[in-house]
Design an enzyme around this catalytic site. Sequence first.
Site, PDB file in Angstrom:
ATOM      1  N   GLY A  42       1.004  -1.136   0.109  1.00 30.61           N
ATOM      2  CA  GLY A  42      -0.180   0.031  -0.017  1.00 30.61           C
ATOM      3  C   GLY A  42       0.959   1.251  -0.066  1.00 30.61           C
ATOM      4  O   GLY A  42       2.100   1.187  -0.293  1.00 30.61           O
ATOM      5  N   CYS A  79       2.770   0.596  -8.688  1.00 28.44           N
ATOM      6  CA  CYS A  79       3.750   0.955  -7.835  1.00 28.44           C
ATOM      7  C   CYS A  79       5.117   1.197  -8.644  1.00 28.44           C
ATOM      8  O   CYS A  79       5.855   2.144  -8.126  1.00 28.44           O
ATOM      9  CB  CYS A  79       3.886   0.291  -6.679  1.00 28.44           C
ATOM     10  SG  CYS A  79       4.372  -1.587  -7.291  1.00 28.44           S
ATOM     11  N   GLY A  90       2.133   2.628   5.350  1.00 23.81           N
ATOM     12  CA  GLY A  90       2.874   1.669   5.739  1.00 23.81           C
ATOM     13  C   GLY A  90       3.745   2.187   7.223  1.00 23.81           C
ATOM     14  O   GLY A  90       3.901   1.164   8.157  1.00 23.81           O
ATOM     15  N   GLU A 117       5.535  -3.398   1.426  1.00 17.51           N
ATOM     16  CA  GLU A 117       5.714  -3.044  -0.214  1.00 17.51           C
ATOM     17  C   GLU A 117       5.058  -1.879  -0.541  1.00 17.51           C
ATOM     18  O   GLU A 117       4.021  -1.848  -0.460  1.00 17.51           O
ATOM     19  CB  GLU A 117       5.442  -3.982  -1.042  1.00 17.51           C
ATOM     20  CG  GLU A 117       6.019  -5.453  -1.089  1.00 17.51           C
ATOM     21  CD  GLU A 117       7.790  -5.218  -1.159  1.00 17.51           C
ATOM     22  OE1 GLU A 117       8.073  -4.166  -1.882  1.00 17.51           O
ATOM     23  OE2 GLU A 117       8.261  -5.999  -0.627  1.00 17.51           O
ATOM     24  N   GLN A 147      -8.817   9.359  -6.013  1.00 17.74           N
ATOM     25  CA  GLN A 147      -7.693   9.240  -6.877  1.00 17.74           C
ATOM     26  C   GLN A 147      -7.859  10.083  -8.069  1.00 17.74           C
ATOM     27  O   GLN A 147      -6.698  10.918  -8.443  1.00 17.74           O
ATOM     28  CB  GLN A 147      -7.429   7.777  -7.235  1.00 17.74           C
ATOM     29  CG  GLN A 147      -5.813   7.774  -7.934  1.00 17.74           C
ATOM     30  CD  GLN A 147      -4.785   7.977  -6.993  1.00 17.74           C
ATOM     31  OE1 GLN A 147      -4.567   7.170  -5.881  1.00 17.74           O
ATOM     32  NE2 GLN A 147      -3.866   8.713  -7.354  1.00 17.74           N
TER      33      GLN A 147
END
Length: 478
Positions: free
Chosen positions: A222, A278, A227, A244, A325
């Site tokens: 995420g 990502c 994180g 990650e 987003q």
Amino acid sequence: MKGQNYIDGRWIDGEVSFETVNPSDLDEVVGSYSKVGEAQIREAMAAARRAQPGWAAFNMQARSDILRKVGDLLIERSREIGTLLAREEGKTLADAIGETVRAAQCFHYSAGDVLRAQGEWYNSMRDGFNVVVTREPVGVVAAITPWNFPVALPAAKIAGALSFGNTVVLKPSSYVPGSAVMLARLLEEAGVPAGVFNLVMGDGRAAGNIMIDEADALTFTGGTSTGRLVLSRAAETMTKCQLELGGKNALVVLDDADLDLAVEIAGNGAWIQTGQRCTGTERIIVTKGIHDAFVERMAKKAASYKVGHALDADTQIGPVCNVQQFNENLQFVKDAQGEGAELAAGGVAVEGRTRGLFMAPALLVNTQSDWRCNQHESFGPIAAVMKVEDLDEAIHAANNCEYKLSSGIATTNLKSAERFRKASQAGMVTVNAPTAGLEYHVPLGGRSPSGYGPRESGAAAAEFFTESKTSYINHGAL
Ligand code: NDP
């Protein structure tokens, strides 16, 4: 679709209902689901705990066969699952089917891991002794996943965890629970015993905290800010972590690059899958000799993509996954212009045949390395170009960012490629290839703060999903 939670082999409703909508068509509801309450999450964790010793002791061949069957089922149903994925996440049908096949490959790979020997034998310094190092399952694994790869990311985590004898509780992103439900159905159909795999839908922080507290290990993918929260929570219980996280990946284009190839890989890395990878390219660092020609070609490339409904056959770039987003992407472009960037292409909302979250791929040019647009992750179809003198300046610019996930270089000079490969601080480097589109049989991940703990995938999976035990055996005493 009506999707339920899957706890201890039973499909159950949660406590708070919610719906997901199709980002290609906001008037279309994709599915209705319900988020579990605290007691249900605790029950899922307890079920995984009860099931773990039995799964660790499960016949190796049978365990491998079950994982292989999950992979086979994913391939068999890839169109059905891919269609749902495209409807709830917004990637094109071709990409969604490709992601489903990738998920199958992860299960097939992990089916092989079950059968690989896991241990080392050493001579001892003491006469009559020997030393054996074995690997044992870490226990109950909590898996928390984002919205951009809703089948492949959970699949990689589940397959890796199960192959080493762990049990799993998965919490998918609340934007894309349908793909996780499909995956859970296949795990059940393939014969995964009750409690070995559990699916809960829940609010990130509330559900996540309980999962972190009660798991032996957490595998999380995420954003970096999430994180950080996850890591500080895990510190309280010292739960083993694999994170990650975000990226701000740079592609360097040198004067000697093959221009056609450079434009192809930069366009692919930056805009395909709506920039929602990502490892997508967000910064493009171009040396001065090729800069103007590159920018001209990239602007044309951006304008050439067909943006539209994810299920339309000619669509190359689907919608942005969700309204939040979408708004952030448009604002990101405006903010970049505010700090001096020029917009060479796209960056605006576009109309489609349906009421979807369509955005034209954006190319920002004449930017500076320390500007916000080159420091903050956008996670959308937005690339910023900066002009540099030479390779030295390019390396400096590429490393001038806190994120360290992926990086790439386009050049025909082997020496320059090797210099960049060594100097890059990213966890993954590509040469004459997009910064995204990586493989499942080798380690995947970035350096902090783009990643934390053991890497995912390939041989690296054993490091996270097992604990090692060193045993000293005095056979000479007998
Ligand atoms: P988020 O960090 O917002 O959410 C990821 C998951 O964490 C979701 O399931 C979310 O649940 C959950 N969550 C949210 N808050 C907490 C919390 N406090 N404790 C525990 N779990 C929590 O990421 P996005 O879904 O927006 O995904 C995009 C991000 O993921 C980008 O930054 C991208 O770079 C990164 N990413 C990294 C990858 C890598 O391999 N390095 C691969 C793919 C994506 P809920 O949805 O319910 O809020």
